[in-house]
Design a protein around this motif. Structure first.
Motif, mmCIF file in Angstrom:
data_model
loop_
_atom_site.group_PDB
_atom_site.id
_atom_site.type_symbol
_atom_site.label_atom_id
_atom_site.label_comp_id
_atom_site.label_asym_id
_atom_site.label_seq_id
_atom_site.Cartn_x
_atom_site.Cartn_y
_atom_site.Cartn_z
ATOM 1 N N ALA A 153 17.734 7.767 -6.697
ATOM 2 C CA ALA A 153 18.816 7.056 -7.388
ATOM 3 C C ALA A 153 19.553 8.012 -8.315
ATOM 4 O O ALA A 153 18.963 8.933 -8.864
ATOM 5 N N PRO A 154 20.871 7.819 -8.492
ATOM 6 C CA PRO A 154 21.639 8.689 -9.384
ATOM 7 C C PRO A 154 21.176 8.514 -10.825
ATOM 8 O O PRO A 154 20.728 7.446 -11.227
ATOM 9 N N LEU A 155 21.269 9.616 -11.586
ATOM 10 C CA LEU A 155 20.894 9.562 -12.991
ATOM 11 C C LEU A 155 21.882 8.695 -13.756
ATOM 12 O O LEU A 155 23.075 8.701 -13.494
ATOM 13 N N ILE A 156 21.368 7.946 -14.704
ATOM 14 C CA ILE A 156 22.220 7.101 -15.533
ATOM 15 C C ILE A 156 22.027 7.509 -16.986
ATOM 16 O O ILE A 156 20.904 7.584 -17.485
ATOM 17 N N ARG A 157 23.130 7.828 -17.628
ATOM 18 C CA ARG A 157 23.055 8.216 -19.023
ATOM 19 C C ARG A 157 23.014 6.968 -19.901
ATOM 20 O O ARG A 157 23.912 6.125 -19.862
ATOM 21 N N LYS A 158 21.970 6.878 -20.708
ATOM 22 C CA LYS A 158 21.840 5.739 -21.612
ATOM 23 C C LYS A 158 22.773 5.912 -22.805
ATOM 24 O O LYS A 158 23.126 7.026 -23.176
ATOM 25 N N GLN A 159 23.156 4.822 -23.371
ATOM 26 C CA GLN A 159 23.960 4.867 -24.581
ATOM 27 C C GLN A 159 23.071 5.293 -25.753
ATOM 28 O O GLN A 159 21.890 4.958 -25.815
ATOM 29 N N VAL A 160 23.641 6.037 -26.687
ATOM 30 C CA VAL A 160 22.890 6.477 -27.861
ATOM 31 C C VAL A 160 22.630 5.278 -28.763
ATOM 32 O O VAL A 160 23.532 4.489 -29.063
ATOM 33 N N GLU A 161 21.381 5.131 -29.180
ATOM 34 C CA GLU A 161 21.011 4.011 -30.051
ATOM 35 C C GLU A 161 21.719 4.142 -31.396
ATOM 36 O O GLU A 161 21.913 5.259 -31.906
ATOM 37 N N PRO A 162 22.092 3.015 -31.992
ATOM 38 C CA PRO A 162 22.815 3.044 -33.275
ATOM 39 C C PRO A 162 22.072 3.811 -34.366
ATOM 40 O O PRO A 162 22.694 4.549 -35.133
ATOM 41 N N GLU A 163 20.755 3.621 -34.450
ATOM 42 C CA GLU A 163 19.983 4.318 -35.477
ATOM 43 C C GLU A 163 20.042 5.829 -35.279
ATOM 44 O O GLU A 163 20.173 6.600 -36.236
ATOM 45 N N THR A 164 19.915 6.244 -34.011
ATOM 46 C CA THR A 164 19.971 7.679 -33.704
ATOM 47 C C THR A 164 21.350 8.238 -34.022
ATOM 48 O O THR A 164 21.474 9.334 -34.591
ATOM 49 N N ALA A 165 22.391 7.485 -33.652
ATOM 50 C CA ALA A 165 23.755 7.927 -33.933
ATOM 51 C C ALA A 165 23.981 8.068 -35.436
ATOM 52 O O ALA A 165 24.618 9.031 -35.905
ATOM 53 N N LYS A 166 23.446 7.114 -36.214
ATOM 54 C CA LYS A 166 23.594 7.168 -37.665
ATOM 55 C C LYS A 166 22.863 8.382 -38.237
ATOM 56 O O LYS A 166 23.378 9.065 -39.137
ATOM 57 N N TYR A 167 21.666 8.662 -37.713
ATOM 58 C CA TYR A 167 20.877 9.803 -38.196
ATOM 59 C C TYR A 167 21.639 11.116 -38.007
ATOM 60 O O TYR A 167 21.759 11.926 -38.937
ATOM 61 N N PHE A 168 22.173 11.312 -36.803
ATOM 62 C CA PHE A 168 22.873 12.570 -36.536
ATOM 63 C C PHE A 168 24.217 12.631 -37.255
ATOM 64 O O PHE A 168 24.703 13.724 -37.562
#
Length: 709
Positions: free
Chosen positions: A41-56
């Motif tokens: 199956a083709p790779l699927i990029r997951k959306q970045v979690e809100p907490e992770t996005a806030k951290y970075f």
């Protein structure tokens, strides 16, 4: 987003349609592992979690606020990269967070860097083919390059790169053919070789340096002169990566050869392997479509592929690749390609707007006089046709190759003379017509053509004439007569054009007679001040000063003195004023004249003693075109002459008795020792003379401004 826009890479298409992912986050068909694994199956990029996005985001704000000490920076970067573990794909391909990730990879230690790359090794091709992820991958490689020289870190770096390499070779085609992945892969190859990752020389871009090498203006980097630039690399990984790229199906290879991005990857690989004949003998025939079983038998080129390959050379991507193949090919393979692949097709390819560059490369890398003879049989009588089609690069390459191999020089000069005019015409038209090749050959009635006032001089026309004036004088007499017969206004207009100035300088540096050179110099009288104010013109003024007589030298000095204040403010002015000793001329003209006379006398004596011998033995060193005595060398000779004459009266008796003793000693020791000491003196003098005549380093810094090639 503003920061990211500044990082758009040259050669990358700006639209996001070439990204490895689409709007849904799914990877396109271009990133599917090998064809025999269709069930995957083709790779699927997951959306970045809100907490992770806030951290970075907080990490990014921290770095932008300049609130991080140097000592804390590495620790913070390492901790943040630990948070990225298992999320490398989505973070690296996020348009905003990828910026922060680049900052972290640039500031972390080698252990954290390798840990990150090992964690994303399995999805590295996906990251590399993404518009944002490719920048992350490049930053990681550049950070690794800074640690390669650390012996303690070498092993872990090699293990990390090997993991990525093994993933890439599973399906390199998609990565090679992707606009972003191609650039990342080229950087990976450079890292494995140990060369700078941002080197345009190895990234497949062809510029003025390649043309300079082709026309003998610069020694090729393949001769080993640039080996000092190579750092510690990973040769085994380089071979593994290259073999994986060419180890694909015949159908895939055809698509690779005609794709502009994969062509650049193969060009980089070939350049990095230059000199490794064993690897090249395996790689090049496979690229050209030869059967691998034939390689075992020592058969490099299969005649079955000739027609198809020649046609492919008319495609842009493959023609560029073929140029590099001819450049790096071992001699045995070059001969095979010449005789089996390209022979009898040279004019056909020369007529094509892409194929002609392949012929130029073939000519420029000819190894023997016999090969030049075969090339001449096909193209020697086609100069006029080639110029009519605008293929002047073919002629420039052929002239340069004939000069390098010292064959067919006179035939080249004669063929070019015939191409730009009939034998019945006056030779004075030759140089102007070559200076404006396009204008002349596009004119509806060539017999009515005149100097196009205000037009730019043709680049290749300028280069052709520069090469012509390096030949022996007896072969280029029509060109010498033509340039010295040019009208004053035309000489001045040529001198004001950077390309025309190069031609004038080449003539003044040739072995034409002093009388002929001064005949041209006198036509610029009254304009040396204006020329000196131009960067390109300053070199012409310097050459005119060297070639002129004392009266012409003084005329040039007086004109420069009149503009000394303005000239001293320019980039080239201080050097020119110092070289021509204008300060001395302004304060003590008589002393200046005496010094110039002494220099010229010393030069004439030196040339009379050593010139003819040196010119025969150092033809390849361009003695006649490049060697000119440095001012300091002439000063030393003239000063020594004055000193010797002043000491003569006080040491006459000692010299006389010493001479008698020396004569007796020479009779006893024999004449052979005289010959040895004389030869050594000549060698020393010649070496000093040639070392003083090296090309001016200032010119190389200004070459791109003077001549756009």
């Amino acid at each position: 987003m503003g920061k990211k826009a500044k990082k758009e890479r040259d050669g990358y298409k700006k639209d996001a349609s070439r990204s490895a992912t689409d709007e849904t986050g799914k990877f396109k068909r271009s990133f599917m592992y090998h064809n025999n694994s269709d069930s995957q199956a083709p790779l699927i990029r997951k959306q970045v979690e809100p907490e992770t996005a806030k951290y970075f985001s907080e990490i990014a704000d921290l770095f932008e606020s300049q609130g991080v000490d140097v000592e804390e920076r590495s620790v913070i970067c390492g901790n943040a990269l630990e948070e990225a573990r298992g999320k490398e794909l989505e973070l690296a391909t996020d348009y905003i967070i990828s910026n922060t990730l680049e900052t972290l990879l640039d500031g972390c230690n080698v252990d954290n860097l390798c840990s990150f790359l090992q964690g994303c090794a399995n999805v590295f091709p996906a990251i590399a083919m993404d518009r944002s992820g490719s920048h992350v991958a490049e930053t990681a490689f550049k950070s690794l390059a800074r640690h390669v020289q650390d012996t303690e870190a070498y092993t872990i770096i090699e293990e990390t790169l090997e993991m990525i390499c093994k993933v890439i070779v599973v399906n390199p085609v998609d990565l090679m053919c992707n606009c972003y992945g191609s650039h990342v892969l080229r950087s990976f190859l450079c890292l494995c070789k140990g060369v700078p990752l941002d080197s345009s020389e190895f990234h497949g871009t062809k510029g003025s340096k390649a043309l300079a090498e082709r026309l003998n203006f610069k020694v090729s980097h393949l001769d080993g002169n640039d080996s000092w630039q190579f750092q510690q690399g990973f040769p085994n990984l380089l071979k593994l990566l290259v073999s994986g790229m060419v180890n694909c199906t015949m159908e895939d290879m055809k698509s690779i050869l005609l794709d502009q991005y994969s062509s650049l990857v193969l060009q980089t690989a070939l350049k990095l392997l230059a000199g490794d004949d064993q690897e090249l003998l395996q790689m090049i025939p496979v690229i050209l479509g030869c059967n691998k079983l034939d390689l075992v038998k020592g058969k490099f080129i299969d005649t079955i592929i000739v027609g198809e390959t020649v046609e492919a050379m008319k495609e842009t991507a493959f023609s560029h690749l073929m140029e590099v193949i001819l450049e790096v090919a071992p001699e045995s393979l070059y001969n095979d390609m010449f005789t089996k692949l390209l022979k009898n097709s040279l004019f056909e390819l020369s007529s094509h707007h892409c194929g002609n560059f392949v012929v130029q490369a073939l000519i420029s890398h000819a190894r023997t006089k016999d090969q030049i003879e075969m090339i001449w049989e096909e193209l020697g009588l086609k100069f006029a046709d080639l110029l009519e089609m605008g293929r002047s690069g073919i002629i420039a390459s052929l002239i340069a190759a004939c000069q390098r191999l010292q064959t067919h020089e006179y035939k080249c000069c004669e063929a070019l003379t015939t191409a730009v005019g009939s034998k019945e015409e006056n030779s004075k038209f030759i140089v102007p017509r070559i200076l404006f090749l396009d204008s002349y050959f596009s004119h509806h009635d060539k017999s009515c053509w005149n100097w196009p006032v205000g037009a730019k001089i043709h680049v290749m026309g300028s280069l052709i004439l520069q090469a012509i004036f390096k030949f022996q004088t007896e072969w280029v007499q029509p060109y010498v007569l033509s340039i010295t017969s040019m009208g004053t206004e035309h000489v001045l207009e040529a001198a004001k054009d950077a390309r025309g100035a190069r031609v004038i300088e080449a003539f003044l540096a040739s072995d034409a007679s002093t009388k002929q050179k001064r005949r041209l110099v006198v036509k610029l009288r009254g304009h040396f001040g204006v020329l000196a104010m131009q960067l390109s013109g300053s070199f012409t003024v310097e050459k005119c000063f060297s070639a002129g007589g004392l009266s012409q030298k003084e005329s040039i000095a007086s004109e420069l003195l009149a503009v000394r204040a303005e000239l001293s403010k320019t980039k080239q002015g201080p050097h020119l004023l110092r070289k021509l000793d204008i300060d001395r001329y302004s304060t003590n003209p008589d002393q200046w004249r005496s010094k110039q006379t002494s220099k010229e006398s010393a030069y004439n004596e030196f040339y009379a003693a050593f010139g003819p011998t040196v010119s025969k033995s150092t033809k390849n060193n361009k003695f006649l075109s490049d060697a000119s005595m440095d001012t300091s060398e002439l000063e030393e000779l003239s000063t020594k002459k004055e000193r010797d004459s002043s000491l003569t009266s006080t040491s006459m008796l000692d010299d006389t008795s010493a001479d008698k003793k020396m004569k007796k000693k020479r009779k006893r020791e024999g004449a052979s020792e005289d010959a040895v000491s004389s030869n050594k003196a000549v060698e020393r003098a010649v070496q000093n003379f040639l070392s003083s005549g090296q090309p001016d380093k200032r010119r190389h810094g200004a070459s791109k401004q003077r001549l756009k090639i």
